[in-house]
Design a protein around this motif. Structure first.
Motif, PDB file in Angstrom:
ATOM      1  N   LYS A  21       0.433   1.738  -3.801  1.00 36.23           N
ATOM      2  CA  LYS A  21      -1.019   1.882  -3.590  1.00 36.23           C
ATOM      3  C   LYS A  21      -1.738   0.530  -3.667  1.00 36.23           C
ATOM      4  O   LYS A  21      -2.860   0.446  -4.182  1.00 36.23           O
ATOM      5  CB  LYS A  21      -1.645   2.833  -4.620  1.00 36.23           C
ATOM      6  CG  LYS A  21      -1.105   4.240  -4.589  1.00 36.23           C
ATOM      7  CD  LYS A  21      -1.895   5.113  -5.536  1.00 36.23           C
ATOM      8  CE  LYS A  21      -1.358   6.509  -5.563  1.00 36.23           C
ATOM      9  NZ  LYS A  21      -1.958   7.337  -6.608  1.00 36.23           N
ATOM     10  N   ALA A  66       0.851  -1.200   0.000  1.00 37.43           N
ATOM     11  CA  ALA A  66       0.000   0.000   0.000  1.00 37.43           C
ATOM     12  C   ALA A  66       0.887   1.251   0.000  1.00 37.43           C
ATOM     13  O   ALA A  66       0.605   2.234  -0.699  1.00 37.43           O
ATOM     14  CB  ALA A  66      -0.923  -0.005   1.219  1.00 37.43           C
ATOM     15  N   ARG A  81       6.624   4.790  -3.975  1.00 36.45           N
ATOM     16  CA  ARG A  81       5.853   5.960  -3.554  1.00 36.45           C
ATOM     17  C   ARG A  81       6.314   6.402  -2.154  1.00 36.45           C
ATOM     18  O   ARG A  81       6.685   7.536  -1.921  1.00 36.45           O
ATOM     19  CB  ARG A  81       4.383   5.560  -3.552  1.00 36.45           C
ATOM     20  CG  ARG A  81       3.405   6.682  -3.453  1.00 36.45           C
ATOM     21  CD  ARG A  81       2.022   6.204  -3.909  1.00 36.45           C
ATOM     22  NE  ARG A  81       0.999   6.825  -3.101  1.00 36.45           N
ATOM     23  CZ  ARG A  81       0.409   6.242  -2.070  1.00 36.45           C
ATOM     24  NH1 ARG A  81       0.719   5.017  -1.725  1.00 36.45           N
ATOM     25  NH2 ARG A  81      -0.511   6.881  -1.391  1.00 36.45           N
TER      26      ARG A  81
END
Length: 275
Positions: free
Chosen positions: A138, A134, A183
């Protein structure tokens, strides 16, 4: 992912020589000999101690046997932390073999979670991998995998099969070339001198200007006390998998190569030995 497979292999096959002894107040039929084992750093205590359990149960009265738990110098060892993290956090500057005490009574409810089966470990492990993905993608990579892929990750860890595990885990370590990295970096920082379980927050591997963030940047941002003041001496050690990485190491590289199988970088901050 940059392919430094030798690093991945060295991390995977890290072992800690360990001596298990039965707690002196346990009631036994005859004297319990210590039990020696090479513990895989990347695994979990309750996943690799079946032999330890069998060894000590042989000398015990069956009515005296309840849930097994482990302790080091008075500290109950959390089974849901990887073995290497437990060693780095509690015992990294002690002589080997690591001396662990085995208990079958008086389970420390306040300190430890119960672990009645390997299903509990698997559920914890998969929850960590999903949380890490996550942060990194994501959840897109883990959600696109099939159930058999999830199972292969778990079986690779449980059976200590490097190739089986990395055939799937490689996908969790990839990212589009234009992104230059994940990310956010999945990490947890543990401090030997505090009761707080760990520090975790959002941290990007690439700065706004495009330069790579380093381990030092992460520590400055999240745990500045771990960095030595410019005019002072270093009072702490920053450990990952039993080594002190250079603070200039890019955090993206560390995440790809030095994460535990749960896909988190588990970083220990411990007092530097004074001798």
């Amino acid at each position: 992912m940059t392919d430094d497979k030798d690093v991945l292999r060295d991390v995977w096959f890290g072992r800690i020589p360990t001596c298990f002894t039965l707690y002196q107040d346990e009631i036994t039929e005859r004297e319990a000999e210590p039990y020696y084992l090479l513990l895989p750093r990347i695994s979990y205590l309750t996943l690799v101690t079946d032999k330890v359990k069998k060894h000590f149960q042989k000398v015990m009265r069956q009515e005296e046997v309840s849930e097994i738990w482990f302790e080091y110098e008075g500290t109950p060892l959390k089974w849901h932390y990887p073995i290497g993290l437990l060693f780095d956090l509690h015992a990294s500057n002690t002589a080997l073999p690591w001396s662990i005490t085995v208990h079958f009574k008086n389970f420390p409810e306040k300190d430890l979670l119960h672990c009645h089966s390997k299903d509990v470990i698997e559920a914890h492990f998969m929850a960590c991998i999903k949380e890490a993905d996550a942060l990194k993608h994501k959840s897109q990579v883990i959600n696109e995998m099939q159930k058999k892929d999830h199972k292969q990750l778990w079986m690779g860890l449980q059976n200590d099969k490097f190739e089986q595990f990395w055939a799937i885990n490689r996908k969790l370590m990839e990212y589009p070339p234009e992104d230059n990295g994940f990310r956010y970096i999945p990490f947890r920082i543990y401090q030997a001198t505090t009761e707080r379980p760990f520090i975790q927050k959002l941290f990007r591997p690439i700065a706004l200007g495009g330069q790579l963030h380093t381990l030092g940047d992460l520590l400055k941002d999240v745990c500045p006390g771990a960095i030595a003041p410019e005019d002072g001496e270093q009072k702490t050690q920053v450990m990952i998998h039993g080594i002190e990485p250079m603070l200039e190491t890019p955090i993206q590289w560390l995440s790809e190569h030095m994460s535990y199988p749960d896909n988190f970088l588990h970083i220990s901050i411990i007092p530097r030995p004074t001798d």
